[in-house]
Design a protein around this motif. Structure first.
Motif, PDB file in Angstrom:
ATOM      1  N   LEU A  46       6.870  -5.989  -1.024  1.00  0.00           N
ATOM      2  CA  LEU A  46       6.284  -4.901  -0.226  1.00  0.00           C
ATOM      3  C   LEU A  46       6.339  -3.599  -1.023  1.00  0.00           C
ATOM      4  O   LEU A  46       6.949  -3.538  -2.092  1.00  0.00           O
ATOM      5  CB  LEU A  46       7.041  -4.730   1.094  1.00  0.00           C
ATOM      6  N   HIS A  47       5.725  -2.570  -0.510  1.00  0.00           N
ATOM      7  CA  HIS A  47       5.769  -1.283  -1.192  1.00  0.00           C
ATOM      8  C   HIS A  47       6.831  -0.362  -0.592  1.00  0.00           C
ATOM      9  O   HIS A  47       7.756   0.074  -1.256  1.00  0.00           O
ATOM     10  CB  HIS A  47       4.387  -0.608  -1.147  1.00  0.00           C
ATOM     11  N   GLY A  48       6.676  -0.063   0.705  1.00  0.00           N
ATOM     12  CA  GLY A  48       7.662   0.798   1.353  1.00  0.00           C
ATOM     13  C   GLY A  48       7.141   2.170   1.744  1.00  0.00           C
ATOM     14  O   GLY A  48       7.861   2.945   2.369  1.00  0.00           O
TER      15      GLY A  48
ATOM     16  N   HIS B 187       0.841  -1.192   0.000  1.00  0.00           N
ATOM     17  CA  HIS B 187       0.000   0.000   0.000  1.00  0.00           C
ATOM     18  C   HIS B 187       0.872   1.236   0.000  1.00  0.00           C
ATOM     19  O   HIS B 187       1.861   1.303   0.720  1.00  0.00           O
ATOM     20  CB  HIS B 187      -0.937   0.048   1.206  1.00  0.00           C
ATOM     21  N   GLU B 188       0.484   2.190  -0.835  1.00  0.00           N
ATOM     22  CA  GLU B 188       1.137   3.493  -0.842  1.00  0.00           C
ATOM     23  C   GLU B 188       0.159   4.448  -0.173  1.00  0.00           C
ATOM     24  O   GLU B 188      -0.936   4.684  -0.680  1.00  0.00           O
ATOM     25  CB  GLU B 188       1.410   3.918  -2.284  1.00  0.00           C
ATOM     26  N   THR B 189       0.541   4.949   0.997  1.00  0.00           N
ATOM     27  CA  THR B 189      -0.392   5.736   1.793  1.00  0.00           C
ATOM     28  C   THR B 189      -0.150   7.231   1.616  1.00  0.00           C
ATOM     29  O   THR B 189       0.952   7.726   1.856  1.00  0.00           O
ATOM     30  CB  THR B 189      -0.248   5.379   3.283  1.00  0.00           C
TER      31      THR B 189
ATOM     32  N   ILE C 177       2.872   9.704 -13.861  1.00  0.00           N
ATOM     33  CA  ILE C 177       3.976   9.240 -14.706  1.00  0.00           C
ATOM     34  C   ILE C 177       3.654   7.895 -15.368  1.00  0.00           C
ATOM     35  O   ILE C 177       4.000   7.655 -16.518  1.00  0.00           O
ATOM     36  CB  ILE C 177       5.279   9.066 -13.863  1.00  0.00           C
ATOM     37  N   HIS C 178       2.952   7.016 -14.657  1.00  0.00           N
ATOM     38  CA  HIS C 178       2.760   5.646 -15.146  1.00  0.00           C
ATOM     39  C   HIS C 178       2.109   5.578 -16.523  1.00  0.00           C
ATOM     40  O   HIS C 178       2.390   4.670 -17.307  1.00  0.00           O
ATOM     41  CB  HIS C 178       1.906   4.836 -14.157  1.00  0.00           C
ATOM     42  N   TYR C 179       1.200   6.511 -16.839  1.00  0.00           N
ATOM     43  CA  TYR C 179       0.540   6.471 -18.152  1.00  0.00           C
ATOM     44  C   TYR C 179       1.557   6.493 -19.280  1.00  0.00           C
ATOM     45  O   TYR C 179       1.301   6.010 -20.376  1.00  0.00           O
ATOM     46  CB  TYR C 179      -0.440   7.646 -18.288  1.00  0.00           C
TER      47      TYR C 179
ATOM     48  N   LEU D  48      10.828  -3.558  -3.142  1.00  0.00           N
ATOM     49  CA  LEU D  48      10.135  -2.341  -2.733  1.00  0.00           C
ATOM     50  C   LEU D  48       9.886  -1.470  -3.959  1.00  0.00           C
ATOM     51  O   LEU D  48      10.678  -1.467  -4.905  1.00  0.00           O
ATOM     52  CB  LEU D  48      10.974  -1.541  -1.736  1.00  0.00           C
ATOM     53  N   ASP D  49       8.824  -0.707  -3.905  1.00  0.00           N
ATOM     54  CA  ASP D  49       8.497   0.261  -4.944  1.00  0.00           C
ATOM     55  C   ASP D  49       9.558   1.375  -4.977  1.00  0.00           C
ATOM     56  O   ASP D  49      10.195   1.673  -3.960  1.00  0.00           O
ATOM     57  CB  ASP D  49       7.130   0.862  -4.600  1.00  0.00           C
ATOM     58  N   LEU D  50       9.710   1.987  -6.137  1.00  0.00           N
ATOM     59  CA  LEU D  50      10.601   3.151  -6.237  1.00  0.00           C
ATOM     60  C   LEU D  50      10.125   4.279  -5.319  1.00  0.00           C
ATOM     61  O   LEU D  50      10.893   5.143  -4.926  1.00  0.00           O
ATOM     62  CB  LEU D  50      10.634   3.620  -7.696  1.00  0.00           C
ATOM     63  N   HIS D  51       8.842   4.231  -4.942  1.00  0.00           N
ATOM     64  CA  HIS D  51       8.278   5.260  -4.066  1.00  0.00           C
ATOM     65  C   HIS D  51       8.390   4.920  -2.580  1.00  0.00           C
ATOM     66  O   HIS D  51       7.761   5.586  -1.745  1.00  0.00           O
ATOM     67  CB  HIS D  51       6.810   5.504  -4.435  1.00  0.00           C
ATOM     68  N   ALA D  52       9.154   3.886  -2.265  1.00  0.00           N
ATOM     69  CA  ALA D  52       9.335   3.537  -0.856  1.00  0.00           C
ATOM     70  C   ALA D  52      10.033   4.677  -0.115  1.00  0.00           C
ATOM     71  O   ALA D  52      10.973   5.276  -0.644  1.00  0.00           O
ATOM     72  CB  ALA D  52      10.182   2.269  -0.751  1.00  0.00           C
TER      73      ALA D  52
ATOM     74  N   PRO E 292       7.754   5.246 -15.180  1.00  0.00           N
ATOM     75  CA  PRO E 292       6.800   4.182 -14.848  1.00  0.00           C
ATOM     76  C   PRO E 292       7.484   2.862 -14.465  1.00  0.00           C
ATOM     77  O   PRO E 292       8.539   2.541 -15.001  1.00  0.00           O
ATOM     78  CB  PRO E 292       6.008   3.995 -16.155  1.00  0.00           C
ATOM     79  N   HIS E 293       6.809   2.130 -13.573  1.00  0.00           N
ATOM     80  CA  HIS E 293       7.392   0.892 -13.052  1.00  0.00           C
ATOM     81  C   HIS E 293       7.218  -0.255 -14.050  1.00  0.00           C
ATOM     82  O   HIS E 293       6.272  -1.031 -13.950  1.00  0.00           O
ATOM     83  CB  HIS E 293       6.708   0.490 -11.748  1.00  0.00           C
ATOM     84  N   VAL E 294       8.144  -0.359 -14.990  1.00  0.00           N
ATOM     85  CA  VAL E 294       8.030  -1.425 -15.988  1.00  0.00           C
ATOM     86  C   VAL E 294       8.965  -2.596 -15.667  1.00  0.00           C
ATOM     87  O   VAL E 294       9.050  -3.542 -16.437  1.00  0.00           O
ATOM     88  CB  VAL E 294       8.326  -0.887 -17.407  1.00  0.00           C
TER      89      VAL E 294
END
Ligand SMILES: [Zn+2]
Length: 490
Positions: free
Chosen positions: A104-106, A10-12, A446-448, A138-142, A162-164
């Motif tokens: 996990l996300h981070g 989860h990204e909160t 960004i992901h689009y 972990l996500d780059l947004h951790a 984007p997370h590819v």
């Protein structure tokens, strides 16, 4: 080799007023046991990558839980505790294990805690003891904390936004776990947290400061003894002490090398820190520019970067829609507007009916009021589609009951479950050809870009109000450590 595997993601966005409760997880993903393997095998996700390596290397997986919800406000105490308890119980009952793989996300902030992943990893460590390898994606947004770094044997951050590269990172994590278990690697790690809080739109990895950092990281990964380098851009809208960019370097039995690499990356990042600041066009100017640019054959993509549900925004802001309607921009699709109430009104009216109703703007009045429109219900759908990628390729998307409302050739895709517009399939599956439109309004930061850039004639970014805004001056930060750039002029 027996490996325990679980996903908690989860990204909160702590500024969001939408609580992330059990229902939000059920709407996205809340699975247990073997069902996880069925759902994720072959998908472009970290779990998908982990499963692929497990099959190749003949690992015996012990699947526990897969829990994720659309980014929103704090994760409610109940569901966090439920997922954590389940994971720890499974871990305690798993029997002899050789390692643990966690997706996990981070940037998860449960109620009453700041560092969700740190709490979870500390708990995992307390069950498995100090020596069992625990390898984590972990996500780059951790927003990476020292607690996370201490309790994980290795952290692997996505290297793209984007997370590819999610599947690739999952594969890497599983491969490194095997290396550690079989004694080929003894990880030593260094974490650095410079005073940098990059806004989301300044974090793309195709160019700019993140590209520069990852180019350097790629070179470093070729040095003998370097296992992996992760540059976490961080998630600025989780207002916690540790929010922001961090650098994590893992080496093989060489603490000094890890530290030296991390320091060099921080120095390089800091040299260019002003480049992280991002500016987009005001709404009126952006829509006018997009229409002036629009031609035949390929759409102009108007990115409503501040209302990205993937960054915890509601996905129901109306400023861009209001302007598009005001100027009569025919040949436009708005993808997507989250409004379950409006969906129900349209469902009751049925396909072909003309309805007048307020859409959007219902969650957070600070970010714009509803717009009352009169339109024809064009199509109805159950909201299920298959991601074609690159992101989440092969994974089923669930938007809930979905309606296309046609207001003078401005086609508004109304959805019931929040999901970022990151795949043109979200437009195609309701019967609209994105290539036949002049203008596509997408709610994404960004992901689009991963899937829409190849089909777009041009891209225009809008600075509209919204909870994923890259204009950090719009937010009232109270918890993040100070001073930090760009909140403070460093
Ligand atoms: Zn992310």
């Amino acid at each position: 080799m027996r490996v325990f595997v679980a996903m908690v993601s989860h990204e909160t966005n702590t500024f969001s007023t939408i609580p992330t409760d059990r229902g939000q997880f059920e709407a996205r993903d809340l699975r247990y046991g073997g069902e996880i393997l069925e759902a994720y095998r072959g998908t472009g996700t970290c779990l998908g990558g982990m499963l692929a390596v497990a099959a190749q290397r003949d690992l015996t997986l012990v699947p526990s839980v897969a829990a994720s919800a659309s980014p929103a406000g704090r994760v409610s105490k109940d569901i966090y505790q439920e997922v954590k308890d389940r994971l720890l119980d499974d871990l305690g009952q798993a029997g002899a294990l050789d390692g643990v793989l966690l997706d996990l996300h981070g940037a998860m902030v449960p109620e009453g805690l700041e560092d969700g992943e740190g709490d979870l990893l500390a708990a995992v460590r307390s069950v498995v003891g100090p020596d069992l390898p625990v390898v984590v994606t972990l996500d780059l947004h951790a927003n990476v904390t020292t607690t996370m770094a201490r309790h994980a044997t290795l952290l692997h951050g996505y290297k793209t936004y984007p997370h590819v590269d999610m599947a690739e990172r999952g594969q890497e994590a599983a491969t490194r776990l095997v290396d550690v278990v079989e004694g080929r690697l003894q990880p030593t790690v260094a974490l650095r947290q410079p005073p940098l809080l990059p806004p989301l739109a300044g974090q793309l990895t195709a160019r700019g400061p993140m590209r520069r950092l990852y180019d350097l990281a790629t070179e470093m990964e070729k040095r003998p003894g370097v296992i992996s380098v992760s540059i976490f851009a961080g998630f600025p809208l989780a207002d916690i002490h540790d929010a922001g960019l961090s650098v994590y370097v893992a080496t093989h039995a060489d603490q000094a090398l890890a530290g030296a690499c991390a320091d060099q990356l921080v120095e390089t990042g800091w040299k260019h820190h002003h480049e992280f600041v991002h500016r987009a066009l005001p709404v009126g100017e952006a829509v006018a520019h997009a229409l002036a640019t629009a031609g035949e054959g390929r759409p102009v993509v108007l990115a409503d970067i501040a209302d990205n549900t993937g960054g915890g925004a509601a996905g129901d802001t109306t400023e861009v829609l209001r302007e598009v309607l005001r100027v009569g921009a025919r040949g436009t699709t708005v993808a997507c507007l989250w409004d379950p109430h409006a969906v129900q009104t349209c469902l009751r009216a049925g396909v072909g009916a003309t309805v007048t109703l307020p859409v959007g703007g219902k969650i957070d009045p600070r970010h714009g009021a509803p717009v009352t429109v009169t339109g024809r219900v064009r199509t109805l759908s159950d909201g299920r589609f298959l991601h074609k990628g690159p992101m989440f390729r092969g994974l089923e998307g669930r938007l809930g009951p979905t309606v296309v409302l046609d207001v003078d050739d401005v086609k508004i895709i109304l959805i019931s479950h929040r999901w970022q517009t990151l795949d043109p399939e979200m437009i195609r599956f309701v019967g609209i050809d994105p290539l036949a439109e002049r203008l596509l309004v997408v709610k994404s930061t960004i992901h689009y870009r991963a899937a829409f850039e190849p089909l777009a004639h041009a891209i225009v970014e809008v600075d509209a109000p919204g909870l994923s805004s890259s204009n950090l001056a719009r937010f009232d930060f109270t918890r993040v450590r100070r001073p930090i750039f760009p909140l403070d002029d460093l």
